[in-house]
Design a protein around this motif. Sequence first.
Motif, PDB file in Angstrom:
ATOM      1  N   VAL A  99      17.509  44.396  43.746  1.00 24.97           N
ATOM      2  CA  VAL A  99      17.964  43.004  43.623  1.00 24.97           C
ATOM      3  C   VAL A  99      16.810  42.032  43.859  1.00 24.97           C
ATOM      4  O   VAL A  99      17.007  40.822  43.885  1.00 24.97           O
ATOM      5  CB  VAL A  99      19.155  42.718  44.555  1.00 24.97           C
ATOM      6  N   ASN A 134      36.240  41.397  44.549  1.00 24.77           N
ATOM      7  CA  ASN A 134      36.284  42.261  45.729  1.00 24.77           C
ATOM      8  C   ASN A 134      37.722  42.637  46.042  1.00 24.77           C
ATOM      9  O   ASN A 134      38.597  41.764  46.100  1.00 24.77           O
ATOM     10  CB  ASN A 134      35.696  41.540  46.944  1.00 24.77           C
ATOM     11  N   GLU A 191      18.541  40.497  38.012  1.00 23.11           N
ATOM     12  CA  GLU A 191      19.622  40.793  38.968  1.00 23.11           C
ATOM     13  C   GLU A 191      19.336  40.148  40.310  1.00 23.11           C
ATOM     14  O   GLU A 191      18.210  40.160  40.795  1.00 23.11           O
ATOM     15  CB  GLU A 191      19.810  42.303  39.149  1.00 23.11           C
ATOM     16  N   ARG A 192      20.397  39.581  40.881  1.00 17.31           N
ATOM     17  CA  ARG A 192      20.266  38.936  42.196  1.00 17.31           C
ATOM     18  C   ARG A 192      21.439  39.379  43.074  1.00 17.31           C
ATOM     19  O   ARG A 192      22.408  39.985  42.606  1.00 17.31           O
ATOM     20  CB  ARG A 192      20.175  37.417  42.042  1.00 17.31           C
ATOM     21  N   TYR A 193      21.351  39.071  44.373  1.00 20.29           N
ATOM     22  CA  TYR A 193      22.355  39.551  45.326  1.00 20.29           C
ATOM     23  C   TYR A 193      22.801  38.423  46.241  1.00 20.29           C
ATOM     24  O   TYR A 193      21.971  37.673  46.771  1.00 20.29           O
ATOM     25  CB  TYR A 193      21.742  40.700  46.142  1.00 20.29           C
ATOM     26  N   GLY A 194      24.106  38.300  46.379  1.00 23.25           N
ATOM     27  CA  GLY A 194      24.620  37.273  47.282  1.00 23.25           C
ATOM     28  C   GLY A 194      25.957  37.671  47.850  1.00 23.25           C
ATOM     29  O   GLY A 194      26.445  38.770  47.629  1.00 23.25           O
ATOM     30  N   MET A 195      26.535  36.743  48.581  1.00 21.46           N
ATOM     31  CA  MET A 195      27.848  36.946  49.194  1.00 21.46           C
ATOM     32  C   MET A 195      28.526  35.600  49.341  1.00 21.46           C
ATOM     33  O   MET A 195      27.847  34.569  49.405  1.00 21.46           O
ATOM     34  CB  MET A 195      27.697  37.499  50.612  1.00 21.46           C
ATOM     35  N   THR A 196      29.830  35.622  49.484  1.00 22.04           N
ATOM     36  CA  THR A 196      30.550  34.372  49.706  1.00 22.04           C
ATOM     37  C   THR A 196      30.017  33.676  50.963  1.00 22.04           C
ATOM     38  O   THR A 196      29.834  32.459  50.980  1.00 22.04           O
ATOM     39  CB  THR A 196      32.057  34.671  49.862  1.00 22.04           C
ATOM     40  N   THR A 228      37.505  35.368  51.953  1.00 27.72           N
ATOM     41  CA  THR A 228      37.057  36.712  51.594  1.00 27.72           C
ATOM     42  C   THR A 228      37.925  37.661  52.401  1.00 27.72           C
ATOM     43  O   THR A 228      38.199  37.392  53.571  1.00 27.72           O
ATOM     44  CB  THR A 228      35.577  36.963  51.960  1.00 27.72           C
ATOM     45  N   GLY A 236      25.008  39.533  38.722  1.00 29.68           N
ATOM     46  CA  GLY A 236      25.259  39.656  40.155  1.00 29.68           C
ATOM     47  C   GLY A 236      26.726  39.879  40.436  1.00 29.68           C
ATOM     48  O   GLY A 236      27.527  40.024  39.509  1.00 29.68           O
ATOM     49  N   SER A 237      27.070  39.924  41.699  1.00 26.86           N
ATOM     50  CA  SER A 237      28.421  40.122  42.254  1.00 26.86           C
ATOM     51  C   SER A 237      28.790  41.591  42.395  1.00 26.86           C
ATOM     52  O   SER A 237      29.735  41.920  43.102  1.00 26.86           O
ATOM     53  CB  SER A 237      29.537  39.447  41.441  1.00 26.86           C
ATOM     54  N   ALA A 238      28.104  42.471  41.680  1.00 25.30           N
ATOM     55  CA  ALA A 238      28.368  43.907  41.730  1.00 25.30           C
ATOM     56  C   ALA A 238      27.099  44.594  41.245  1.00 25.30           C
ATOM     57  O   ALA A 238      26.283  43.972  40.559  1.00 25.30           O
ATOM     58  CB  ALA A 238      29.547  44.242  40.827  1.00 25.30           C
ATOM     59  N   LYS A 255      31.117  48.488  54.701  1.00 25.98           N
ATOM     60  CA  LYS A 255      32.488  47.980  54.681  1.00 25.98           C
ATOM     61  C   LYS A 255      33.285  48.748  53.629  1.00 25.98           C
ATOM     62  O   LYS A 255      32.724  49.139  52.599  1.00 25.98           O
ATOM     63  CB  LYS A 255      32.475  46.474  54.387  1.00 25.98           C
ATOM     64  N   ARG A 309      27.657  50.555  50.869  1.00 32.92           N
ATOM     65  CA  ARG A 309      28.341  49.533  51.664  1.00 32.92           C
ATOM     66  C   ARG A 309      28.929  50.200  52.895  1.00 32.92           C
ATOM     67  O   ARG A 309      29.528  51.272  52.772  1.00 32.92           O
ATOM     68  CB  ARG A 309      29.470  48.894  50.849  1.00 32.92           C
ATOM     69  N   THR A 323      25.629  41.752  56.838  1.00 31.79           N
ATOM     70  CA  THR A 323      26.297  41.698  55.532  1.00 31.79           C
ATOM     71  C   THR A 323      27.330  42.783  55.282  1.00 31.79           C
ATOM     72  O   THR A 323      28.212  42.613  54.448  1.00 31.79           O
ATOM     73  CB  THR A 323      25.259  41.806  54.388  1.00 31.79           C
ATOM     74  N   ILE A 370      20.172  47.751  47.193  1.00 33.52           N
ATOM     75  CA  ILE A 370      21.425  47.970  47.913  1.00 33.52           C
ATOM     76  C   ILE A 370      21.822  49.411  47.608  1.00 33.52           C
ATOM     77  O   ILE A 370      21.978  49.771  46.440  1.00 33.52           O
ATOM     78  CB  ILE A 370      22.508  46.986  47.440  1.00 33.52           C
TER      79      ILE A 370
HETATM   80  P1  AMP Z   1      31.861  38.474  47.860  1.00 34.29           P
HETATM   81  O1  AMP Z   1      32.582  38.815  49.094  1.00 34.29           O
HETATM   82  O2  AMP Z   1      32.740  38.254  46.672  1.00 34.29           O
HETATM   83  O3  AMP Z   1      30.968  37.377  48.138  1.00 34.29           O
HETATM   84  O4  AMP Z   1      31.002  39.742  47.465  1.00 34.29           O
HETATM   85  C1  AMP Z   1      29.800  40.019  48.092  1.00 34.29           C
HETATM   86  C2  AMP Z   1      29.465  41.456  47.923  1.00 34.29           C
HETATM   87  O5  AMP Z   1      29.209  41.744  46.549  1.00 34.29           O
HETATM   88  C3  AMP Z   1      28.171  41.800  48.612  1.00 34.29           C
HETATM   89  O6  AMP Z   1      28.337  42.000  50.001  1.00 34.29           O
HETATM   90  C4  AMP Z   1      27.748  43.051  47.874  1.00 34.29           C
HETATM   91  O7  AMP Z   1      28.431  44.175  48.387  1.00 34.29           O
HETATM   92  C5  AMP Z   1      28.237  42.747  46.461  1.00 34.29           C
HETATM   93  N1  AMP Z   1      27.145  42.297  45.578  1.00 34.29           N
HETATM   94  C6  AMP Z   1      26.827  41.060  45.180  1.00 34.29           C
HETATM   95  N2  AMP Z   1      25.766  41.070  44.343  1.00 34.29           N
HETATM   96  C7  AMP Z   1      25.406  42.373  44.209  1.00 34.29           C
HETATM   97  C8  AMP Z   1      24.409  43.081  43.477  1.00 34.29           C
HETATM   98  N3  AMP Z   1      23.560  42.450  42.681  1.00 34.29           N
HETATM   99  N4  AMP Z   1      24.358  44.412  43.613  1.00 34.29           N
HETATM  100  C9  AMP Z   1      25.220  45.081  44.401  1.00 34.29           C
HETATM  101  N5  AMP Z   1      26.195  44.483  45.098  1.00 34.29           N
HETATM  102  C10 AMP Z   1      26.298  43.154  45.003  1.00 34.29           C
END
Ligand code: AMP
Length: 502
Positions: free
Chosen positions: A321, A407, A297-302, A162, A275-277, A398, A396, A379, A393
Amino acid sequence: MTNHLFDPLFGRHAGSTAPFVTPKGGAPLSYAAFLDLSARMAHVFDGLGLKKGDRVAVQVGKSVPALAIYAACLRSGLVLLPLNTAYTVAELEYFLGDAEPGLVVCDPAKADGLQPILPEGATLLTLDATGAGTLMEAADKAPADHAPLPCGPDDLAAILYTSGTTGRSKGAMLTHDNLLSNARTLAELWRFTADDVLLHALPIFHTHGLFVAVNVCAMAGASMLFHPGFDLDAMLADLPQANTLMGVPTFYTRLLSDARFTRDATAHMRLFVSGSAPLLAETHEQFEARTGHRILERYGMTETNMNVSNPYEGERRAGTVGFPLTGVDLRITDPTSGDPLPDGEIGMIEVRGPNVFKGYWRMPEKTAEELRGNGFFITGDLGRVDEDGYVSIVGRQKDLIISGGYNIYPKEIEVVLDEMPEVLESAVIGLPHADFGEAVLAVVVPAPNTSPDPDALLEALRPQLARFKHPRAIRIVDALPRNTMGKVQKNVLREAFATTPA
Ligand code: AMP
Ligand code: MCA
């Protein structure tokens, strides 16, 4: 001794004639046939002398054999390092140098470019999108039985890079248990069973397409229709054969842009996950009005896999989320002091749980900055928890642009622009974009006595950065706005250029 991730995910399907993956336009491949393919590949890897913990870097187009590399790595205790197919040789040089893989698998067309940057002692094998290449030539000759190497919960399964806010990418180390625990939780929460058919159009070099989509299906014994990418006509054509879809918001806005995507066309669907955005509340509502389905909708990160999800049953609330997953602790803290804030206040989202990664590859100081001693991961996302427990959310901390679910770290582009002789300095910002959510705009201050041509600057970026990171436009200005501390005010730039989008 068992293989902590392979056995429950893939191993238990040995001998199963149930379909696992059907490549677009091809015949279904059963779980048993997929496992045989991965066994043959694992023999090839073992035969190269690769040992537990060695890295296998993979930059290949999406295909069933490409997916089998993942299962083969797990069998042999190797660490998968999947790489975006858009990365240039200049970008790959960093990843290969940092991760020092013992094996690199690439498309035959890229082999000549990669040879000079191969780490010492590493082998290069090829695999094209049709499954041809030296990897499959060797696998075809190998036996189809392979005893998976014993691996524990803490052993590494994958490293996913990442980008960092300083411009240097960090390798997130994901363990067998990070992936297993999350796959179990999600399959149960989203009610996946062997009857499900997922329309899979995401890339398999990121968490979403690989660990969320594939692992959830394998955990449930479900099957996938495997599309090489998102093609609207192909998606609509295959929709009747599927009952579930996982996508980035761009998938949903593109589907909604087509009149063929109707209530009737989606009447048989069980679940749409996004997800992802950020999914705009407006898209959520339009989707429901058109189809009668509410997107989950769900929320995650790498670094953490999935943390939070809207409920399967109960209200899927637009603009949120949802709730922390079972086993995940979530807290909101003061971004400066790190002190926990009361519910309802906006602050830094921190998460802790079995899903949270082990740290950044060979970067203990970066790990210490973001992963607290008490297990909470910071995060970089700002959010709040409402009175019903739904997480939103709101921004950000970051400096990051998310374009079509990818990203993009502005710093990485600024560093390349700033090195150009005609550029004194630059600032890269994200602007709203109807298709990708955000698009990249670069604002450039010319070096003294120069008048750079934006097209020439864009052309010069080409060999350096993957296409999806390229600014959609470059604007030339006399100076960048700065605050009293000398920091570039990107919010001022975003406002200034909001009406002339990229
Ligand atoms: P990545 O580094 O590719 O794992 O992206 C993770 C980032 O994507 C998170 O820290 C969030 O900023 C964003 N993200 C993932 N899912 C969502 C969501 N459902 N809504 C808003 N942002 C998200
Ligand atoms: C393609 N291009 C892009 C993008 N994708 N530019 C900016 N952002 C993008 N995302 C470039 C192409 O190279 C092309 O360049 C031009 O834009 C138009 O491409 P187009 O044909 O419209 O794109 P596409 O091939 O249809 O792809 C768009 C896409 C794709 C389907 C949205 O980007 C995609 O699959 N995104 C999903 C990414 C993903 O899986 N993210 C999950 C990360 P030219 O002008 O040269 O033709 S995991 C994650 O974030 C966490 C863990 C999580 O929570 O899931």
